[in-house]
Motif scaffolding. Structure first.
Motif, PDB file in Angstrom:
ATOM      1  N   SER A 287      -0.037   3.537  -2.838  1.00 63.86           N
ATOM      2  CA  SER A 287      -1.449   3.935  -2.862  1.00 63.86           C
ATOM      3  C   SER A 287      -1.915   4.113  -1.430  1.00 63.86           C
ATOM      4  O   SER A 287      -2.313   3.164  -0.764  1.00 63.86           O
ATOM      5  CB  SER A 287      -2.295   2.858  -3.556  1.00 63.86           C
ATOM      6  OG  SER A 287      -2.012   2.839  -4.927  1.00 63.86           O
ATOM      7  N   ARG A 288      -1.821   5.336  -0.959  1.00 64.64           N
ATOM      8  CA  ARG A 288      -2.038   5.570   0.465  1.00 64.64           C
ATOM      9  C   ARG A 288      -3.480   5.946   0.761  1.00 64.64           C
ATOM     10  O   ARG A 288      -4.105   6.663   0.000  1.00 64.64           O
ATOM     11  CB  ARG A 288      -1.088   6.665   0.945  1.00 64.64           C
ATOM     12  CG  ARG A 288       0.336   6.259   0.635  1.00 64.64           C
ATOM     13  CD  ARG A 288       1.334   7.197   1.188  1.00 64.64           C
ATOM     14  NE  ARG A 288       2.670   6.647   0.906  1.00 64.64           N
ATOM     15  CZ  ARG A 288       3.767   7.088   1.465  1.00 64.64           C
ATOM     16  NH1 ARG A 288       3.717   8.079   2.323  1.00 64.64           N
ATOM     17  NH2 ARG A 288       4.927   6.545   1.162  1.00 64.64           N
TER      18      ARG A 288
ATOM     19  N   TRP B  33       0.814  -1.221   0.000  1.00 63.43           N
ATOM     20  CA  TRP B  33       0.000   0.000   0.000  1.00 63.43           C
ATOM     21  C   TRP B  33       0.847   1.270   0.000  1.00 63.43           C
ATOM     22  O   TRP B  33       0.326   2.372   0.083  1.00 63.43           O
ATOM     23  CB  TRP B  33      -0.946  -0.006   1.214  1.00 63.43           C
ATOM     24  CG  TRP B  33      -1.991  -1.055   1.067  1.00 63.43           C
ATOM     25  CD1 TRP B  33      -1.909  -2.352   1.495  1.00 63.43           C
ATOM     26  CD2 TRP B  33      -3.254  -0.931   0.402  1.00 63.43           C
ATOM     27  NE1 TRP B  33      -3.045  -3.043   1.131  1.00 63.43           N
ATOM     28  CE2 TRP B  33      -3.886  -2.191   0.465  1.00 63.43           C
ATOM     29  CE3 TRP B  33      -3.917   0.120  -0.245  1.00 63.43           C
ATOM     30  CZ2 TRP B  33      -5.141  -2.429  -0.099  1.00 63.43           C
ATOM     31  CZ3 TRP B  33      -5.172  -0.113  -0.798  1.00 63.43           C
ATOM     32  CH2 TRP B  33      -5.767  -1.385  -0.721  1.00 63.43           C
TER      33      TRP B  33
ATOM     34  N   HIS C 122      -6.433  -7.730   3.345  1.00 64.16           N
ATOM     35  CA  HIS C 122      -6.959  -6.659   2.482  1.00 64.16           C
ATOM     36  C   HIS C 122      -8.199  -6.039   3.129  1.00 64.16           C
ATOM     37  O   HIS C 122      -9.108  -6.751   3.538  1.00 64.16           O
ATOM     38  CB  HIS C 122      -7.297  -7.239   1.112  1.00 64.16           C
ATOM     39  CG  HIS C 122      -7.486  -6.183   0.061  1.00 64.16           C
ATOM     40  ND1 HIS C 122      -8.564  -5.321   0.055  1.00 64.16           N
ATOM     41  CD2 HIS C 122      -6.729  -5.835  -1.017  1.00 64.16           C
ATOM     42  CE1 HIS C 122      -8.450  -4.495  -0.988  1.00 64.16           C
ATOM     43  NE2 HIS C 122      -7.351  -4.787  -1.648  1.00 64.16           N
TER      44      HIS C 122
ATOM     45  N   ARG D  62      -8.492   1.608  -6.813  1.00 67.12           N
ATOM     46  CA  ARG D  62      -7.486   0.539  -6.858  1.00 67.12           C
ATOM     47  C   ARG D  62      -8.212  -0.747  -7.224  1.00 67.12           C
ATOM     48  O   ARG D  62      -9.141  -1.159  -6.539  1.00 67.12           O
ATOM     49  CB  ARG D  62      -6.816   0.373  -5.500  1.00 67.12           C
ATOM     50  CG  ARG D  62      -6.022  -0.936  -5.372  1.00 67.12           C
ATOM     51  CD  ARG D  62      -4.922  -0.746  -4.375  1.00 67.12           C
ATOM     52  NE  ARG D  62      -4.335  -1.959  -3.859  1.00 67.12           N
ATOM     53  CZ  ARG D  62      -3.075  -2.007  -3.395  1.00 67.12           C
ATOM     54  NH1 ARG D  62      -2.324  -0.925  -3.426  1.00 67.12           N
ATOM     55  NH2 ARG D  62      -2.600  -3.121  -2.898  1.00 67.12           N
TER      56      ARG D  62
END
Ligand SMILES: Nc1ncnc2c1ncn2[C@@H]1O[C@H](COP(=O)(O)OP(=O)(O)O)[C@@H](O)[C@H]1O
Ligand SMILES: [Mg+2]
Lengths: 250, 417
Positions: free
Chosen positions: B47-48, B44, B124, B247
């Motif tokens: 992609s924060r 991650w 996830h 995402r």
């Protein structure tokens, strides 16, 4: 009547002077040949005329068809009837040749006051001219210049010239990489196109092409200037003696 | 340190207790979500989720199952409509008898995922939030030996900007069957967290197109988990153009010889959009193929990410795995990142990967200009060319027009000022 008038143009690239005062007048109905050693600035001149970014003059003027050429963007120059056949045509993967040509032709036709061609009409016209250049239909289905041989790329450039009906065509080393048969095809194309309402500038390193496309004037570009101008006989002298005599004479 | 935002694990705990108190299986997922993944979590990092963490929202609950949506379904497809993640029977078409639809439970979800031990899947956020908060869990089963004549369309719509939504679908294609699916995410929610499981049995085939086109404020965290048995063939094409942050993450398990997974993606980004295509393919058996191909076009301040993992187990000899990422940057503020990860334990394999990032080529642009075509049109034609190859290669004929049209609309939009 003058179609192109170049007045004392100077250009440097990365502070290195390439053109140091070039002047040239071309009238409708004329064929001019520009010859010169490798690296003498022939392609540079063709990029200046066609409006490539980064080729800004430090001084000089250029008139094209009674307009200030330098005021026109690259695509406007083409719209107004200036055409460049590239020494190294680029490949456009994914851009279909037929779509590319049709887009270009319809823009030019609009300027000429002709009606746009629909897909079918265009395909017919493109195929007719393509066959005169010995370009197979199958090639027109491919992406622009992708997978074309060196000779095919050059013939495709001349096909574009025929389709766009320019007032001034600049052919940059269109003969390089061509065998004799291809050279004849290309020359035939140019000879059929040239007439009293247009003009051609043939840039070449070798005299060979000028046996097929006979110029009215020959200019030698070297050391950033036009060293010498003359008739077709000048090209014959170059063939015999090379550039050495002319370039050294300066 | 005082937290600036609500603890989302508390929010969903409350939600589950209020709505599904007696369902112990949901707690299995609930207890595995403690917080949003942090930037120190390698998967991650690019992609924060900080912005999402600061948003206030609660999972959506529908009281009435009878809301009809206004969107028009397409006659060329069997359409199934989901509103805010919840199946709307009244808006959906009747399915042919070759397709069986049923509702599953959290317990079924656990059963269907019991083969998985990858940490990145098990932790996830979508798995654990949607696993605990879903309202409907739909299963579509394509019965064995069936060729479905008309494609299925999954329409994910809805409007609940202060809620998270949790579409949960399992699609099982039984032996020797064949189905084509087009899915459209057009939701407006705080968080769209779709969880999907694909099970392709022996010699089955799935063509799957996914449009990620949520509202410009929405965060979409899609998680797709697929299992392929021998001779199964799955082609998935993602078009990502919507959302503030989208995402699309896929984990593909090749669980039988001669199976093949093609997982390609086009993303088109502008403004402050962030688009991420993350894909892991696990080659567990010999003679399988996979491809992960991505093309991104980014304008303005947008960012794009491709993370592609290929894991080839020792016994997965004769694997052929291809990976390629190409990004086209139209603004000096846009950014594209690509992170390939190859873990190869077999020796007789063909694996390739590569990544390029570039601007439109000046010499190509000049060629157009020199033929009288203006800059705007030249850019359009070059971008179209950049995308056409992957679209032609990835998209089934039956969806070609729809994909080309949708892509064209999307990339014209990203060229706008
Ligand atoms: N884009 C460029 N950047 C740097 N140097 C250039 C560039 N274009 C041309 N030149 C230089 O300008 C000179 C003339 O090149 P060119 O016009 O291609 O010559 P010709 O076509 O006569 O062989 C050469 O010295 C070449 O290296
Ligand atoms: Mg040259």
């Amino acid at each position: 009547m003058s179609i192109l008038n170049i007045k004392d143009i100077h250009l440097s690239i990365e502070e290195k002077p390439i053109l140091k005062g070039v002047s040239l007048n071309v009238n409708l109905g004329e064929v001019h040949a520009i010859m010169g050693p490798n690296g003498s600035g022939k392609s540079t001149l063709s990029y200046i005329l066609s409006g490539k970014e980064g080729y800004d003059l430090s001084s000089g003027e250029i008139n094209f068809d009674n307009k200030d050429l330098l005021e026109l963007s690259a695509n406007e120059r083409s719209n107004q009837g200036l055409f460049l056949a590239f020494q190294y045509p680029v490949e456009l993967p994914g851009v279909s040749s037929m779509n590319f040509l049709r887009e270009a032709v319809n823009i030019r036709r609009k300027v000429l006051g002709k009606k746009e061609l629909n897909h079918l009409e265009f395909v017919k016209e493109a195929r007719r001219l393509a066959s005169s250049m010995f370009i197979k239909d199958e090639m027109l289905k491919r992406s622009v210049n992708v997978g074309f041989s060196g000779g095919e790329k050059k013939r495709f450039e001349i096909l574009q010239m025929m389709l766009l009906e320019p007032k001034l065509a600049i052919l940059d080393e269109t003969d390089s990489g061509l065998d004799v048969d291809a050279l004849k095809i290309v020359s035939n194309g140019v000879n059929n196109y040239k007439g009293k309402d247009n003009a051609v500038i043939v840039i070449t390193h070798y005299q060979r092409l000028l046996d097929y496309i006979v110029p009215d004037y020959v200019h030698i570009l070297a050391d950033g200037v036009i060293k010498k101008s003359g008739g077709p006989e000048l090209a014959k002298i170059i063939e015999k003696n090379g550039y050495a005599g002319i370039v050294d004479a300066a | 340190m005082q937290r600036k935002y609500d603890d989302f694990s508390e929010v969903i705990k409350k939600h589950v207790n209020e709505n599904y108190l007696e369902d112990d299986y949901r707690k299995f997922f609930l207890k595995k979500f403690s917080d949003w993944p942090s930037p120190t979590n390698e998967t991650w990092r690019l992609s924060r989720l900080g912005k999402l963490a600061r948003k206030k929202f609660i999972p959506y609950v529908s009281s009435s199952k009878k809301i009809k949506n206004s969107s028009i379904t397409n006659n060329a497809y069997y359409s199934l409509v989901f509103i805010n993640g919840i199946f709307s029977k009244v808006s959906s078409d009747i399915l042919p008898e070759e397709i069986e639809i049923s509702f599953l439970s959290a317990k079924d979800l656990i059963t269907n995922l019991n083969e998985i031990n990858n940490k990145s899947v098990l932790t996830h956020p979508t798995l654990n939030i949607t696993g605990s908060c879903f309202q409907d869990f739909i299963k579509l089963k394509i019965k064995r030996n069936c060729q479905i004549d008309k494609p299925l369309e999954l329409l994910q719509t809805g409007n609940c900007p202060n809620n998270s939504i949790h579409p949960l679908i399992l699609i099982e294609v039984e032996e020797n069957s064949n189905v084509k699916i087009l899915e459209k995410f057009e939701t407006n929610s705080a968080l769209n967290a779709p969880l999907q499981i694909l099970k392709l049995q022996k010699n089955s085939k799935l063509e799957f197109i996914k449009f990620h086109n949520d509202d410009i404020e929405t965060t979409n965290l899609s998680l797709l988990i697929s299992f392929l048995k021998e001779d199964a063939n799955c082609n998935i094409f993602n078009l990502i153009n919507g959302g503030a942050f989208t995402r699309s993450e896929t984990h593909s398990y090749l669980k039988g010889e001669n199976s093949s997974m093609n997982l390609n993606c086009v993303y088109l980004s502008t403004g402050f959009q962030h688009h991420d295509f993350t894909s892991s393919i696990y080659h567990d058996y010999p003679n399988c193929n996979s491809s992960q191909k991505v093309r991104g076009v980014l304008n303005k301040n947008s960012t794009g990410v491709f993370q592609g993992k290929i894991r080839v187990e020792k016994k997965a000899q004769k694997t052929n795995a291809q990976q390629m990422s190409k990004a086209l940057i139209l603004s000096d503020k846009a950014l594209s990142n690509s992170k390939p990860e190859l873990e190869i334990y077999a020796d007789d394999v063909i694996c390739s990967h590569g990544a390029t990032v570039g601007e439109l080529d000046e010499d190509q642009l000049f060629y157009f200009l020199s033929r009288g075509i203006d800059k705007q049109k030249a850019r359009l034609m070059l971008i179209e060319a950049f995308l056409s190859e992957i679209i032609e290669e990835s998209v089934d004929k039956i969806f070609m027009n729809e994909v080309v049209t949708e892509t064209e609309i999307a990339f014209k939009k990203i060229l706008e000022n």
